[in-house]
Motif scaffolding. Structure first.
Motif, short mmCIF file in Angstrom:
data_model
loop_
_atom_site.label_atom_id
_atom_site.label_comp_id
_atom_site.label_asym_id
_atom_site.label_seq_id
_atom_site.Cartn_x
_atom_site.Cartn_y
_atom_site.Cartn_z
N LYS A 176 -1.91 7.90 -0.79
CA LYS A 176 -2.31 8.34 -2.13
C LYS A 176 -2.04 9.81 -2.43
O LYS A 176 -1.91 10.19 -3.59
CB LYS A 176 -3.79 8.02 -2.34
N GLU B 235 3.36 5.12 -8.69
CA GLU B 235 3.18 4.27 -7.51
C GLU B 235 4.09 3.05 -7.54
O GLU B 235 4.40 2.48 -6.50
CB GLU B 235 1.71 3.89 -7.36
N PHE C 242 0.84 -1.19 0.00
CA PHE C 242 0.00 0.00 0.00
C PHE C 242 0.87 1.25 0.00
O PHE C 242 2.07 1.19 0.26
CB PHE C 242 -0.94 0.01 1.22
N LEU D 291 -11.61 0.91 0.53
CA LEU D 291 -10.21 0.66 0.17
C LEU D 291 -10.03 0.72 -1.35
O LEU D 291 -9.05 1.30 -1.84
CB LEU D 291 -9.76 -0.71 0.69
N ILE D 292 -10.97 0.15 -2.09
CA ILE D 292 -10.87 0.21 -3.55
C ILE D 292 -10.94 1.66 -4.03
O ILE D 292 -10.16 2.08 -4.90
CB ILE D 292 -11.98 -0.63 -4.21
N PHE E 66 -2.89 -3.53 -7.43
CA PHE E 66 -4.33 -3.73 -7.58
C PHE E 66 -4.69 -4.10 -9.02
O PHE E 66 -5.59 -4.92 -9.26
CB PHE E 66 -5.08 -2.47 -7.15
N TYR F 206 -4.62 5.95 2.73
CA TYR F 206 -3.83 4.87 2.16
C TYR F 206 -4.70 3.96 1.30
O TYR F 206 -5.85 3.67 1.62
CB TYR F 206 -3.19 4.04 3.28
N GLY F 207 -4.10 3.49 0.22
CA GLY F 207 -4.74 2.50 -0.64
C GLY F 207 -3.69 1.56 -1.18
O GLY F 207 -2.48 1.76 -0.99
N LEU F 208 -4.14 0.51 -1.86
CA LEU F 208 -3.20 -0.43 -2.46
C LEU F 208 -2.39 0.26 -3.55
O LEU F 208 -2.87 1.19 -4.21
CB LEU F 208 -3.96 -1.62 -3.05
N THR G 231 -1.29 1.03 -6.94
CA THR G 231 -2.16 0.93 -8.12
C THR G 231 -1.81 -0.26 -8.99
O THR G 231 -2.69 -1.02 -9.43
CB THR G 231 -2.07 2.23 -8.94
N ARG H 19 -10.09 4.35 -2.40
CA ARG H 19 -8.84 5.02 -2.08
C ARG H 19 -7.71 4.53 -2.98
O ARG H 19 -6.80 5.30 -3.34
CB ARG H 19 -8.49 4.82 -0.60
N THR H 20 -7.78 3.27 -3.37
CA THR H 20 -6.77 2.74 -4.28
C THR H 20 -6.79 3.48 -5.61
O THR H 20 -5.73 3.74 -6.21
CB THR H 20 -7.00 1.23 -4.50
#
Length: 686
Positions: free
Chosen positions: A29, A47, A26, A196-197, A388, A381-383, A385, A199-200
């Motif tokens: 972002k 990212e 992660f 979460l998606i 994902f 925070y997100g995964l 990119t 934010r990703t």
């Protein structure tokens, strides 16, 4: 980012779960946005670098990582305006590492692969054959890569490029452990995973309703579903094309404009599959500008969208790329629904081809997504990119389309194409929300209703364009346990009534008939009457001679036969102005005699017609009634326009058997057997 913002991100429950379940996968972002302002590279490129240097929750380490990324971009990312400076560095240093987008092609004359560097602006650079073999997308559309370039000028081969690729590393995640993803998903609630998606992909979930979140998720279905065809049209500034350009190295955005069958599908000369064979998604930006150099381009696209294959020469080519069409609707949705259809922004060759449009699995209502503003972009925070993106690519290998069958059956009005579309959309939503397959009946029901809506939106527009062939739009599903049938509508259909409820003013009537282009449309007649000496004026018909003749026919007939209607009507002591308008488009019709006649009677008697009435029929100067054409389609247009009562000549009674019972049952049907009888019944006079 301020300390307070940092604390908000650190205290986020999603961050705690990310640290526990997906360590190192992660990134914060807002760092992407900070760096992106100075470097025009896709999000997944930034990212990828942030994942290398700034994958941490420690503020000091993050700042050091950000500086490293900035330094890497400053030293290695090739800006087009600094291409000459970078080429000079390669020459002076002997070799140098660059970050650029590469496209590779086979030079058959020299029997070698050569690369074109997008920003560096150099072509014909020799590339080892292992790179296009390992990374096929280099051959179509190109890949962002970290490349070590060597300078090797040969005095004896001055025509050769002095640049040589020493090493090439595509910017993408190297390893993916799906069991780790499945296990991580079980630690999150559905709402948390949805957030979460979002934010990703860079959006702040606290700024959006659940409905808006699901529309964002719908944009991602093409990433997880093979051969998925989707449209999103809406206002500018809502990020329609962003995810297809920035989110994944597995999708390509084709800017609106001319394309070719060779580029998109198959190059016969090179015997090479085009973009649909090299990318998971081929997205078309600004659909209004799509054109094919080849006459058979749209037909090949239709074949591909229907079956995932197409014929070129003797070969049947299979591919799995999703087709995405995005573009702008510049009017309010209410205006579009009243005056045209939701596919109008497409080029005419597509917008009028019902077979092409029927192959679209879902229509995302882009007008429901708010225009972007700064608060919409997350600081949480997100995964990563690219990580994902690889998860979504892996999910393409499985299908959840049979999840419906355990709990529900699809209603009788869904045909085979509707069923395929609904299953694909349901499968895509379940994959995104429940990649571990842990879902039950409520979760399937929610995804199914959403899928039915997105497909019904396509069918509603096809009904407008293609008529009765697409009448079956009353989508539903049946509960396997209770046998209860649930119907699903589309939100915007409630706002398209052209015929208002309540009583119209005297002299105002509606009719449905064919315009000069033989398109069924709703026409409104408005009449004014003032003291005068019998003048008759017509407006709104734009010099249409046949429309003028039809209105004159009505006026002359009433003038000759007014006493059979009412002795109070005196056309010689009044002047009349009649205006006609096509409420569906700008074209006029020549079939206005009966509607004009009833409008003149209505205003002469100061009596309104029945509420929500549409008048059907036409008459000659001698008083003969003309039989209606295509009654079923005519009634469908009347229903779509908001009519509740229909005035029909007795001569068309035999045709009612061709009208679906659901359609006929939507009206109070009133028959007439003469012109005068039509006027009396339209005014509610017994």
């Amino acid at each position: 980012m301020t300390d307070s913002n940092s604390n908000e991100a650190t205290n986020d429950v999603l961050l705690d779960k990310l640290i526990k379940t997906l360590p190192g996968k992660f990134v914060r972002k807002d760092l992407t946005n900070r760096i992106k302002e100075g470097a025009n590279v896709p999000t997944y490129v930034l990212e990828y670098l942030l994942g290398m240097y700034a994958n941490s929750t420690d503020e000091a380490q993050i700042e050091r990582g950000v500086e490293n990324v900035k330094k890497t971009l400053a030293n290695n990312y090739v800006r087009p305006d600094e291409a000459e400076k970078v080429k000079s560095k390669i020459r002076e240093l002997g070799s140098y590492t660059v970050i650029d987008k590469l496209t590779v092609h086979l030079n058959e004359h020299a029997d070698r692969y050569e690369a074109l560097f997008s920003n560096l602006g150099i072509d014909g650079v020799p590339v080892d054959s292992r790179y296009p073999q390992d990374f096929e997308r280099l051959l179509g559309g190109g890949i962002w890569s970290i490349v070590r370039l060597r300078y090797a000028y040969d005095e004896n081969n001055k025509n050769e490029s002095p640049f040589v690729v020493d090493s090439l590393t595509p910017i993408q995640v190297a390893d993916l452990n799906m069991p780790e993803v499945y296990k991580a998903r079980s630690e999150f609630t559905t709402d948390e995973w949805t957030d979460l998606i979002l934010r990703t992909i860079g959006m702040e979930p606290t700024q959006f309703s659940k409905r808006e979140k699901w529309l964002f998720l719908a944009r991602l279905i093409p990433f997880v579903e093979n051969n998925y065809n989707v449209v999103e049209l809406g206002p500018r500034g809502t990020g329609k094309s962003h995810v297809y350009k920035e989110l994944s190295p597995n999708s390509i955005l084709v800017s609106g404009g001319q394309t070719t069958v060779a580029n998109l599908f198959y190059n016969m000369g090179r015997r090479q599959v085009g973009l649909v064979g090299m990318w998971d998604i081929v997205a078309f930006d600004e659909v209004a500008g799509i054109t094919f150099k080849d006459k058979d381009g749209v037909q090949i696209m239709k074949d591909y969208m229907a079956s995932g294959s197409f014929a070129r020469g003797k070969d049947e080519i299979q591919a799995s790329a999703a087709m995405v069409f995005v573009g702008n609707i510049n009017q309010s949705i209410d205006v579009v629904m009243r005056t045209s259809n939701l596919f109008e922004p497409f080029p005419e060759v597509m917008a009028t081809d019902s077979a092409f449009l029927d192959r679209i699995h879902a229509y995302i209502p882009g007008w429901e997504i708010p225009k972007y503003k700064p608060s919409f972009f997350t600081k949480g925070y997100g995964l990563i990119t690219d990580y994902f993106a690889e998860i979504m690519r892996e999910l393409r290998k499985q299908s959840f389309s049979d999840a419906i069958d355990k709990y529900f059956k699809l209603g009788g009005q869904l045909n085979q194409r509707d069923t395929i579309a609904v299953r694909k959309t349901t499968s895509g939503m379940l994959k995104l929300l429940y990649p571990n397959g842990e879902y039950g009946k409520p979760e399937v029901q929610e995804a199914l209703e959403f899928a039915l809506e997105l497909r019904r939106r396509v069918k509603e527009q096809l009904k407008k364009i293609g008529g009765m062939e697409f009448f079956d739009i009353n989508f539903s599903y049946i509960d396997n346990e209770t046998f209860e049938e649930h119907y699903v509508s589309v939100p915007e259909q409630g706002s398209n009534s052209l015929i208002p409820e309540g009583t119209e003013k005297p002299g105002q009537v509606y009719t449905v008939t064919y315009d000069k282009n033989e398109r069924l449309s709703l026409f409104k007649i408005e009449t004014q009457m003032i003291a005068g000496n019998g003048k008759f004026e017509k407006t709104g018909i734009s010099g249409n001679h046949k429309a003028s003749e039809a209105m004159d026919t009505a006026y002359k007939y009433l003038k000759a036969n007014s006493k059979s209607v009412s002795s109070s009507i005196s056309l010689t002591t009044h002047d009349y102005v009649v205006n006609a308008v096509n409420l569906n488009n700008s074209e006029m019709t020549s079939r206005l005699s009966l509607a004009t006649y009833i409008a003149l009677v209505s205003i002469s008697m100061s009596k309104s017609t029945l509420d929500s009435l549409v008048i059907l029929g036409e008459h000659t100067i001698g008083g003969s009634l003309v039989k209606l054409d295509n009654l079923a389609d005519t009634l469908q247009v009347a229903l779509d326009s908001g009519a509740k009562k229909i005035l029909i000549p007795n001569t068309s009674a035999a045709d009612l058997g061709s009208v679906p019972s659901e359609l006929l049952g939507a009206f109070t049907v009133i028959f007439y057997d003469s012109i005068e009888d039509a006027a009396f019944k339209a005014l509610g006079v017994k």
